[in-house]
Scaffold this active site. Structure first.
Site, PDB file in Angstrom:
ATOM      1  N   ASP A  17      38.576  43.542  41.280  1.00  0.00           N
ATOM      2  CA  ASP A  17      39.536  43.675  40.240  1.00  0.00           C
ATOM      3  C   ASP A  17      38.858  44.388  39.079  1.00  0.00           C
ATOM      4  O   ASP A  17      39.363  44.358  37.972  1.00  0.00           O
ATOM      5  CB  ASP A  17      39.923  41.975  39.546  1.00  0.00           C
ATOM      6  CG  ASP A  17      40.269  41.512  40.430  1.00  0.00           C
ATOM      7  OD1 ASP A  17      41.162  41.750  41.542  1.00  0.00           O
ATOM      8  OD2 ASP A  17      40.265  40.088  40.477  1.00  0.00           O
ATOM      9  N   LYS A  68      40.497  49.515  40.930  1.00  0.00           N
ATOM     10  CA  LYS A  68      40.300  50.146  41.910  1.00  0.00           C
ATOM     11  C   LYS A  68      41.896  50.979  42.250  1.00  0.00           C
ATOM     12  O   LYS A  68      41.785  52.090  42.353  1.00  0.00           O
ATOM     13  CB  LYS A  68      39.796  49.711  42.990  1.00  0.00           C
ATOM     14  CG  LYS A  68      38.468  49.008  43.076  1.00  0.00           C
ATOM     15  CD  LYS A  68      37.928  48.301  44.086  1.00  0.00           C
ATOM     16  CE  LYS A  68      38.795  47.110  44.443  1.00  0.00           C
ATOM     17  NZ  LYS A  68      38.402  45.975  43.376  1.00  0.00           N
ATOM     18  N   GLY A 110      44.316  42.401  45.418  1.00  0.00           N
ATOM     19  CA  GLY A 110      45.595  42.739  44.711  1.00  0.00           C
ATOM     20  C   GLY A 110      45.309  43.874  43.792  1.00  0.00           C
ATOM     21  O   GLY A 110      44.522  43.806  43.049  1.00  0.00           O
ATOM     22  N   HIS A 111      45.868  45.070  44.107  1.00  0.00           N
ATOM     23  CA  HIS A 111      45.540  46.133  43.523  1.00  0.00           C
ATOM     24  C   HIS A 111      46.783  46.811  42.606  1.00  0.00           C
ATOM     25  O   HIS A 111      47.988  46.787  42.953  1.00  0.00           O
ATOM     26  CB  HIS A 111      45.387  47.513  44.230  1.00  0.00           C
ATOM     27  CG  HIS A 111      44.146  47.198  45.116  1.00  0.00           C
ATOM     28  ND1 HIS A 111      43.585  47.917  46.273  1.00  0.00           N
ATOM     29  CD2 HIS A 111      43.099  46.156  45.032  1.00  0.00           C
ATOM     30  CE1 HIS A 111      42.595  47.478  46.726  1.00  0.00           C
ATOM     31  NE2 HIS A 111      42.286  46.337  46.008  1.00  0.00           N
ATOM     32  N   GLN A 119      37.879  44.517  47.207  1.00  0.00           N
ATOM     33  CA  GLN A 119      36.968  43.568  46.892  1.00  0.00           C
ATOM     34  C   GLN A 119      35.729  44.668  46.203  1.00  0.00           C
ATOM     35  O   GLN A 119      36.290  45.562  45.561  1.00  0.00           O
ATOM     36  CB  GLN A 119      36.405  42.837  47.944  1.00  0.00           C
ATOM     37  CG  GLN A 119      37.444  41.707  48.303  1.00  0.00           C
ATOM     38  CD  GLN A 119      38.426  42.149  49.364  1.00  0.00           C
ATOM     39  OE1 GLN A 119      38.233  42.828  50.517  1.00  0.00           O
ATOM     40  NE2 GLN A 119      39.700  41.801  49.095  1.00  0.00           N
TER      41      GLN A 119
HETATM   42  P1  GDP Z   1      41.746  46.364  41.548  1.00  0.00           P
HETATM   43  O1  GDP Z   1      41.790  44.947  42.430  1.00  0.00           O
HETATM   44  O2  GDP Z   1      40.310  46.672  41.435  1.00  0.00           O
HETATM   45  O3  GDP Z   1      42.670  47.420  42.047  1.00  0.00           O
HETATM   46  O4  GDP Z   1      42.094  45.762  40.239  1.00  0.00           O
HETATM   47  P2  GDP Z   1      43.440  44.674  39.805  1.00  0.00           P
HETATM   48  O5  GDP Z   1      44.869  45.635  39.807  1.00  0.00           O
HETATM   49  O6  GDP Z   1      43.387  43.400  40.681  1.00  0.00           O
HETATM   50  O7  GDP Z   1      42.822  44.393  38.217  1.00  0.00           O
HETATM   51  C1  GDP Z   1      42.914  45.322  37.178  1.00  0.00           C
HETATM   52  C2  GDP Z   1      43.948  44.951  36.158  1.00  0.00           C
HETATM   53  O8  GDP Z   1      43.676  45.912  35.097  1.00  0.00           O
HETATM   54  C3  GDP Z   1      45.252  45.303  36.314  1.00  0.00           C
HETATM   55  O9  GDP Z   1      46.116  44.634  35.760  1.00  0.00           O
HETATM   56  C4  GDP Z   1      45.506  46.814  35.975  1.00  0.00           C
HETATM   57  O10 GDP Z   1      46.751  47.142  35.595  1.00  0.00           O
HETATM   58  C5  GDP Z   1      44.598  46.902  34.682  1.00  0.00           C
HETATM   59  N1  GDP Z   1      43.694  47.971  34.376  1.00  0.00           N
HETATM   60  C6  GDP Z   1      43.200  49.229  35.105  1.00  0.00           C
HETATM   61  N2  GDP Z   1      42.554  49.744  34.418  1.00  0.00           N
HETATM   62  C7  GDP Z   1      42.759  49.320  33.021  1.00  0.00           C
HETATM   63  C8  GDP Z   1      42.300  49.812  31.725  1.00  0.00           C
HETATM   64  O11 GDP Z   1      41.552  50.924  31.607  1.00  0.00           O
HETATM   65  N3  GDP Z   1      42.595  49.100  30.550  1.00  0.00           N
HETATM   66  C9  GDP Z   1      43.360  47.951  30.655  1.00  0.00           C
HETATM   67  N4  GDP Z   1      43.633  47.364  29.556  1.00  0.00           N
HETATM   68  N5  GDP Z   1      43.905  47.626  31.885  1.00  0.00           N
HETATM   69  C10 GDP Z   1      43.559  48.328  32.920  1.00  0.00           C
HETATM   70  P1  IMO Z   2      40.541  43.118  45.132  1.00  0.00           P
HETATM   71  O1  IMO Z   2      40.574  43.950  46.206  1.00  0.00           O
HETATM   72  C1  IMO Z   2      38.659  39.640  43.353  1.00  0.00           C
HETATM   73  C2  IMO Z   2      37.356  36.592  46.474  1.00  0.00           C
HETATM   74  C3  IMO Z   2      37.976  35.304  46.331  1.00  0.00           C
HETATM   75  C4  IMO Z   2      36.734  34.424  46.746  1.00  0.00           C
HETATM   76  C5  IMO Z   2      36.007  35.033  48.016  1.00  0.00           C
HETATM   77  C6  IMO Z   2      36.308  34.902  49.281  1.00  0.00           C
HETATM   78  O2  IMO Z   2      41.830  42.707  44.114  1.00  0.00           O
HETATM   79  O3  IMO Z   2      39.322  43.428  44.009  1.00  0.00           O
HETATM   80  P2  IMO Z   2      38.507  35.738  50.788  1.00  0.00           P
HETATM   81  O4  IMO Z   2      40.182  35.126  50.481  1.00  0.00           O
HETATM   82  O5  IMO Z   2      38.230  36.952  50.643  1.00  0.00           O
HETATM   83  O6  IMO Z   2      38.046  35.007  51.979  1.00  0.00           O
HETATM   84  O7  IMO Z   2      37.631  35.007  49.289  1.00  0.00           O
HETATM   85  O8  IMO Z   2      36.451  36.535  47.594  1.00  0.00           O
HETATM   86  N1  IMO Z   2      38.229  37.914  46.306  1.00  0.00           N
HETATM   87  C7  IMO Z   2      38.463  38.617  45.459  1.00  0.00           C
HETATM   88  N2  IMO Z   2      38.097  38.320  44.055  1.00  0.00           N
HETATM   89  N3  IMO Z   2      39.287  40.657  43.955  1.00  0.00           N
HETATM   90  C8  IMO Z   2      39.694  40.714  45.297  1.00  0.00           C
HETATM   91  O9  IMO Z   2      40.322  41.685  45.837  1.00  0.00           O
HETATM   92  C9  IMO Z   2      39.258  39.704  46.018  1.00  0.00           C
HETATM   93  N4  IMO Z   2      39.342  39.307  47.355  1.00  0.00           N
HETATM   94  C10 IMO Z   2      38.804  38.172  47.731  1.00  0.00           C
HETATM   95  O10 IMO Z   2      38.353  34.831  45.173  1.00  0.00           O
HETATM   96  O11 IMO Z   2      35.866  34.252  45.802  1.00  0.00           O
HETATM   97 MG    MG Z   3      42.613  43.168  42.413  1.00  0.00          MG
END
Ligand code: GDP
Ligand code: IMO
Ligand code: MG
Length: 444
Positions: A13, A16, A40-41, A240
């Site tokens: 998270d 990416k 979850g991206h 991840q």
């Molecule tokens: P990922 O799994 O690495 O793609 O990240 P996620 O989408 O799960 O979580 C990142 C969250 O931060 C999302 O809600 C994005 O919209 C938000 N986000 C990404 N870059 C920035 C930033 O520079 N500032 C803020 N405030 N939010 C950001």
């Molecule tokens: P993105 O791509 C954050 C964590 C789960 C758990 C562990 C194992 O959005 O960064 P799993 O279901 O993969 O067997 O769970 O990994 N986990 C993540 N945490 N971002 C993710 O993906 C994750 N995908 C799995 O919360 O601790």
């Molecule tokens: Mg994510």
């Protein structure tokens, strides 16, 4: 630069998805190479928020191939839901390609994931319960069912039969356990094993998924070779992150794939010399979802500040993310594992308003020893306490900054301190979730 890998350097998270979408404008293909719909991206474009679990984050660029590589585990029901969601938003997704060799997440994998977590009780990993671990386990056991099997009814039926046989016992145990827990009022209906878990209905469901997915199924390794050999840029999008890596992360509190740059080769079918650059994405602080060690975790009002201001709730499960200071010991480890060539630091805007910004530069063991490297032994890591360097914070709202010169000097000092400490340039800083909310940083 034909081969570019984008990976998370913390526990996921990091943002990416947003950075992949940004860099995708110069690429011809964006390829997911591991993980599944545990990811979850998030991408925000013109105020609209898109959340992708399986679909690569380049999908809004309709002129680029978006590839689900062989290393991904695919829940076809979820993939079709995502495709339907895109269609509703007016996005054709005709640029999507799915590897015929990718393994499928089956309904029993999802149930087994839950069963395993229930069995572990207090020691549970906190998985996303999407069936990731059991699907990768079946792949290794050579009991997996692949995307190409969806296109052959006879083979599909045979393979489901073989796989189901070995699952029945574990699932019966789940059923018994679930009834017991339910009596005690501990388990909700969402954990009920699905009654439709029989050979016929699974086969029928998966054949219909196959029918709908057929236009997207192809030899995706060959697609990557064609793009790379023609000198076009291919982005390999990690899900991840390094500390969730099955081999190098905080085992057993990890995912069941390898989210580090080296795995892009295996999960997409290219060679190490196809990779020219590796970008590590690092959040300006740290978050973690699920259980496991997290040395810089905060249980105070600063952690709550990060959680609230950063909207730190899981994109996939909605669970609150644990929050803490930036951990440079862990970051240095992730950088070395990935041989990261540049970093993008996201969510710097979230830190505005904190008078002091702390970064962990070493750990202290319970015996008092200074640990400069990320400990490989889990019991040392579990008991390590971080040693911090304090840097001055900034109070300005930086979400409108677009140039390095507009950033407060304290924000720039924070960026420089991190880059100097880990020895990798920070090329880009995120100042908000929007597509244009970035500041490019001049090379040192
Ligand atoms: P990922 O799994 O690495 O793609 O990240 P996620 O989408 O799960 O979580 C990142 C969250 O931060 C999302 O809600 C994005 O919209 C938000 N986000 C990404 N870059 C920035 C930033 O520079 N500032 C803020 N405030 N939010 C950001
Ligand atoms: P993105 O791509 C954050 C964590 C789960 C758990 C562990 C194992 O959005 O960064 P799993 O279901 O993969 O067997 O769970 O990994 N986990 C993540 N945490 N971002 C993710 O993906 C994750 N995908 C799995 O919360 O601790
Ligand atoms: Mg994510």
């Amino acid at each position: 630069m034909p081969g570019l890998v984008i990976v998370g350097t913390q526990w996921g998270d990091e943002g990416k998805g947003k950075i992949t979408d940004l860099l995708a404008k110069d690429a011809s293909a964006i390829v997911r190479f591991q993980g599944g719909n545990n990811a979850g991206h998030t991408i925000v474009r013109d105020g609209v928020e898109y959340k992708f679990h399986l679909i690569p984050s380049g999908i809004l660029h309709e002129d680029k191939y978006c590839v689900i590589g062989n290393g991904v585990v695919v829940d076809p029901r979820v993939l079709l839901e995502e495709i339907d969601g895109l269609h509703k938003a007016g996005i054709a997704a005709s640029n999507l390609r799915v590897s015929a060799n990718a393994h499928l997440i089956m309904p029993y994998h999802v149930l087994l994931d839950t069963a395993d977590e229930l069995k572990l009780g207090k020691l549970s990993i906190g998985t996303t319960r999407r069936g990731i671990g059991p699907a990768y386990a079946d792949k290794a056991l050579r009991l997996g069912i692949r995307v190409q099997d969806l296109l052959d009814e006879k083979i599909l039926r045979k393979k489901i039969m073989a796989a189901l046989e070995s699952k029945q016992q574990a699932l019966r145990a789940l059923s018994v356990r679930r009834r017991k827990l339910q009596k005690e009022g501990e388990v909700s209906d969402e954990h009920l094993p699905d009654d439709r878990l029989d050979l016929h209905s699974i086969t029928e469901d998966y054949l219909s998924y196959g029918h709908r997915l057929e236009p997207y199924i192809t030899d995706t390794a060959k697609l990557c070779w064609n793009e790379l050999d023609a000198g076009r840029t291919v982005i390999f999008e990690g899900a991840q992150a390094a500390l969730l890596d099955l081999d190098h992360g905080t085992y057993p509190f990890v995912t069941s794939s390898n989210p580090i740059a080296g795995a892009a080769c295996v999960g997409a079918g290219v060679g190490p010399t196809d990779i020219d650059q590796v970008w590590g994405i690092v959040k300006a602080y740290t978050t973690r979802v699920g259980a496991g060690p997290f040395p810089t975790e905060l249980h105070d009002e600063v952690g709550e500040y990060m959680s609230a201001k950063g909207h730190e709730f899981g994109t996939t499960t909605g669970r609150p993310r644990r929050c803490g200071w930036l951990d440079l010991v862990a970051l240095k480890y992730a950088i070395r594992l990935n041989r990261t060539s540049a970093l993008a630091m996201t969510k710097l805007d979230v830190l505005s308003g904190l008078p002091t910004l702390r970064v962990a530069t070493s750990y202290r063991s319970p015996e008092g020893a200074e640990l400069k490297d990320f400990p490989y032994h889990q019991s040392i890591l579990h008991h390590a306490t971080p040693e911090y360097v304090d840097l001055p914070g900034f109070s300005e709202d930086i979400s409108e900054c677009r140039e390095q010169s507009e950033l407060p000097s304290e924000a720039l000092d924070y960026i420089r301190f991190v880059a100097d400490f880990v020895g990798v340039p920070i090329a880009l800083v995120g100042v908000g979730p929007g597509h244009d909310q970035n500041v490019w940083i001049d090379p040192p």
